[in-house]
Design a protein around this motif. Sequence first.
Motif, PDB file in Angstrom:
ATOM      1  N   ALA A 171       0.838  -1.206   0.000  1.00 44.92           N
ATOM      2  CA  ALA A 171       0.000   0.000   0.000  1.00 44.92           C
ATOM      3  C   ALA A 171       0.869   1.251   0.000  1.00 44.92           C
ATOM      4  O   ALA A 171       0.541   2.250  -0.655  1.00 44.92           O
ATOM      5  CB  ALA A 171      -0.929  -0.001   1.211  1.00 44.92           C
ATOM      6  N   CYS A 172       1.991   1.213   0.707  1.00 45.30           N
ATOM      7  CA  CYS A 172       2.924   2.341   0.731  1.00 45.30           C
ATOM      8  C   CYS A 172       3.488   2.594  -0.665  1.00 45.30           C
ATOM      9  O   CYS A 172       3.533   3.745  -1.126  1.00 45.30           O
ATOM     10  CB  CYS A 172       4.049   2.055   1.721  1.00 45.30           C
ATOM     11  N   TRP A 173       3.916   1.540  -1.342  1.00 45.52           N
ATOM     12  CA  TRP A 173       4.445   1.695  -2.698  1.00 45.52           C
ATOM     13  C   TRP A 173       3.363   2.216  -3.653  1.00 45.52           C
ATOM     14  O   TRP A 173       3.635   3.059  -4.513  1.00 45.52           O
ATOM     15  CB  TRP A 173       4.992   0.365  -3.205  1.00 45.52           C
ATOM     16  N   ALA A 174       2.147   1.721  -3.491  1.00 47.33           N
ATOM     17  CA  ALA A 174       1.048   2.208  -4.332  1.00 47.33           C
ATOM     18  C   ALA A 174       0.778   3.683  -4.060  1.00 47.33           C
ATOM     19  O   ALA A 174       0.511   4.465  -4.985  1.00 47.33           O
ATOM     20  CB  ALA A 174      -0.211   1.382  -4.077  1.00 47.33           C
ATOM     21  N   GLY A 175       0.839   4.083  -2.783  1.00 42.44           N
ATOM     22  CA  GLY A 175       0.634   5.488  -2.448  1.00 42.44           C
ATOM     23  C   GLY A 175       1.685   6.383  -3.088  1.00 42.44           C
ATOM     24  O   GLY A 175       1.367   7.462  -3.600  1.00 42.44           O
ATOM     25  N   LEU A 211      11.045  -3.612   3.590  1.00 44.37           N
ATOM     26  CA  LEU A 211      10.305  -2.724   2.686  1.00 44.37           C
ATOM     27  C   LEU A 211       9.674  -3.444   1.510  1.00 44.37           C
ATOM     28  O   LEU A 211       8.925  -2.819   0.752  1.00 44.37           O
ATOM     29  CB  LEU A 211      11.242  -1.627   2.157  1.00 44.37           C
ATOM     30  N   HIS A 212       9.977  -4.730   1.330  1.00 43.54           N
ATOM     31  CA  HIS A 212       9.464  -5.491   0.187  1.00 43.54           C
ATOM     32  C   HIS A 212       9.733  -4.736  -1.122  1.00 43.54           C
ATOM     33  O   HIS A 212       8.823  -4.466  -1.910  1.00 43.54           O
ATOM     34  CB  HIS A 212       7.970  -5.774   0.350  1.00 43.54           C
ATOM     35  N   VAL A 213      11.020  -4.425  -1.319  1.00 48.00           N
ATOM     36  CA  VAL A 213      11.425  -3.567  -2.418  1.00 48.00           C
ATOM     37  C   VAL A 213      11.082  -4.170  -3.783  1.00 48.00           C
ATOM     38  O   VAL A 213      10.566  -3.466  -4.674  1.00 48.00           O
ATOM     39  CB  VAL A 213      12.929  -3.249  -2.329  1.00 48.00           C
ATOM     40  N   SER A 214      11.345  -5.446  -3.978  1.00 43.94           N
ATOM     41  CA  SER A 214      11.121  -6.060  -5.297  1.00 43.94           C
ATOM     42  C   SER A 214       9.657  -6.000  -5.696  1.00 43.94           C
ATOM     43  O   SER A 214       9.296  -5.509  -6.777  1.00 43.94           O
ATOM     44  CB  SER A 214      11.613  -7.507  -5.287  1.00 43.94           C
ATOM     45  N   LYS A 215       8.793  -6.480  -4.815  1.00 41.15           N
ATOM     46  CA  LYS A 215       7.356  -6.444  -5.116  1.00 41.15           C
ATOM     47  C   LYS A 215       6.854  -4.999  -5.185  1.00 41.15           C
ATOM     48  O   LYS A 215       6.002  -4.659  -6.015  1.00 41.15           O
ATOM     49  CB  LYS A 215       6.586  -7.214  -4.051  1.00 41.15           C
ATOM     50  N   GLY A 216       7.395  -4.174  -4.303  1.00 37.44           N
ATOM     51  CA  GLY A 216       6.962  -2.774  -4.281  1.00 37.44           C
ATOM     52  C   GLY A 216       7.301  -2.043  -5.561  1.00 37.44           C
ATOM     53  O   GLY A 216       6.476  -1.296  -6.098  1.00 37.44           O
ATOM     54  N   LEU A 217       8.515  -2.252  -6.064  1.00 34.04           N
ATOM     55  CA  LEU A 217       8.903  -1.592  -7.304  1.00 34.04           C
ATOM     56  C   LEU A 217       8.068  -2.077  -8.484  1.00 34.04           C
ATOM     57  O   LEU A 217       7.710  -1.288  -9.369  1.00 34.04           O
ATOM     58  CB  LEU A 217      10.388  -1.807  -7.576  1.00 34.04           C
ATOM     59  N   LEU A 218       7.781  -3.371  -8.508  1.00 38.27           N
ATOM     60  CA  LEU A 218       6.919  -3.891  -9.583  1.00 38.27           C
ATOM     61  C   LEU A 218       5.552  -3.212  -9.552  1.00 38.27           C
ATOM     62  O   LEU A 218       5.025  -2.802 -10.594  1.00 38.27           O
ATOM     63  CB  LEU A 218       6.766  -5.403  -9.440  1.00 38.27           C
ATOM     64  N   ALA A 222       4.115  -0.544 -12.300  1.00 39.99           N
ATOM     65  CA  ALA A 222       2.879  -0.968 -12.972  1.00 39.99           C
ATOM     66  C   ALA A 222       1.835   0.139 -12.943  1.00 39.99           C
ATOM     67  O   ALA A 222       1.038   0.294 -13.878  1.00 39.99           O
ATOM     68  CB  ALA A 222       2.330  -2.230 -12.306  1.00 39.99           C
ATOM     69  N   ILE A 223       1.843   0.938 -11.868  1.00 44.44           N
ATOM     70  CA  ILE A 223       0.893   2.039 -11.744  1.00 44.44           C
ATOM     71  C   ILE A 223       1.364   3.268 -12.512  1.00 44.44           C
ATOM     72  O   ILE A 223       0.577   3.929 -13.206  1.00 44.44           O
ATOM     73  CB  ILE A 223       0.677   2.384 -10.252  1.00 44.44           C
ATOM     74  N   VAL A 224       2.655   3.579 -12.413  1.00 40.86           N
ATOM     75  CA  VAL A 224       3.184   4.830 -12.948  1.00 40.86           C
ATOM     76  C   VAL A 224       3.484   4.771 -14.442  1.00 40.86           C
ATOM     77  O   VAL A 224       3.210   5.726 -15.185  1.00 40.86           O
ATOM     78  CB  VAL A 224       4.462   5.227 -12.165  1.00 40.86           C
TER      79      VAL A 224
END
Length: 550
Positions: A171-175, A211-218, A222-224
């Motif tokens: 959710a943080c990465w999506a935000g 921080l779950h960087v790998s999944k977060g960056l994906l 994907a959003i940006v």
Amino acid sequence: MNDLHKSNTLAWALLATFAMVWLYVLGIRTLVPPDEGRYAEMAREMLASGDWITTRLNGIKYFEKPPLQTWMNALSFAAFGLGEWQARLWTGLCGLLGVVLTAYTGCRVFNRRVGFFAALVLGSSLFWVASGQIDSLDMSLSAMMAISLCALLLAQRDGAGAKTRRNWMLACWAGMALAVLAKGLIGLVLPGAVLALYTLVTRDWAIWGRLHVSKGLLLFFAIVTPWFVLVALKNPEQPHFFFIHEHFERFFLKTHHREGAWYYFFAMLIPGIIPWLGVLPQSLGAALRRETGAFRPRLMLLIWAVFIFVFFSASSSKLPGYILPIFPALALLVAAYLESASRPNIMLGAGLVFALGVVGLALIPHLLKLAHPGETGLLEAYRPWLVAASLVALAGGALALLLARHQRRDLTVLTLACAGFIFTQLILAGFESYGLQRAGLALVPKIEAELLPGTKVYSVGTYEQSLPFYLRRTVTLVDYWDEFSFGLKQQPELSIATLDAFVTQWTGDAAAGVRDVAITSDDAYKDLLKRGVPMRIVIQDTRRVVVANR
């Protein structure tokens, strides 16, 4: 009265009442230029054109900001039609989201009372409330950054399980991704810098492994990525303008003419945090105390607020809304402090609100001396609203003082929150007299009466940000560049570059029996008079003159 935070019934009743008032007032005021008119018109044009990739203003390519706000406003127009509350709906929902998310975070990271107080603090802070009622990018960005901040706190709090941590970090990465789509790279840069500073201060290097960087960056890309790729394919000139001009040059250079003194944002924060100014310094100081546990949420919040404040203070481009993203963090810090604040400090906060009311009532009789020529009547119309707002501050501060004296903490905080919220709403509602004049709404019926299907509308030496939205049409710019400079370099045929060329077109149309209408600045109108241009005044006010060639 010190256990109000434990009542589910009260909490839901307050939220429902707050949300109804918050959403209702979105439609009681005119869209005030420049921001409100600009972003409403961009969304109207997007919906009318069906082009959801290339953002335009007045039919001209406009890449100063990403499209999230324009998308949401256009969807609002598609669902509910064109209007003021529809134009502000996304902003209003973002403001509500910030309050709810901050309250939830306070409950889970601290305790239920802190969550209750956090909602009251943020939902009554003058700057947050006012920004939530205005169609601008600042609240959209702030809500998305609030998702990032709150999700990070919820993910990293001591005791969070592996699954909970993963979900909140996503959710943080999506935000952060949505923040980038709201206003640009600061949606990623600011949270990243805050996390780096937190790590340096605490030496908590292990947080980077959570921080779950790998999944977060994906998820982030994907959003940006889709919009940035599509807009660049359709408009190859967009990436350089957006990433270089609108980020690095805006921060380091003074090309936007929005520079301000080093204390610029202090002048925004001091009134903006009303009615909590009296406890803000103590709340910031309390965040420096050592916290139990591995994760230090108060320190994270303090770094978030201070770094963002300093970052924009160092920028060569300054506008009031830039520091809005720090308010959820400040609300949590103030709430955490209020939970254990001493009675004298709580009374100090209430006393400042009372003093605000007293000072307001003392100064209001002298306001007419500050009116610009021709606007005395506007200030006269605004005065009763300011009196009412001052009385609310005075009464709310006095009642809060009495309650604090009797150590009724929850009721004191609730009283101050109600006073702050009503105070801000009265100030906003009373501004409508100015809003109508600044938007030029009184001109619209007269202009519309002049328009035939083929009538050309020119804007000479100026661009009225709200009038195109209310007229439901674009205008042809004459001798005006400003924020359109980049777009007009790509499509110069969309404007008339010089006054001489306009005069030739205008007089030629008049001779041929073609009806034209022009909205002019006062200086441009005087210049046209000197040139002997044939004009008939349709209507005018203190800010502009509308003329026709027949």
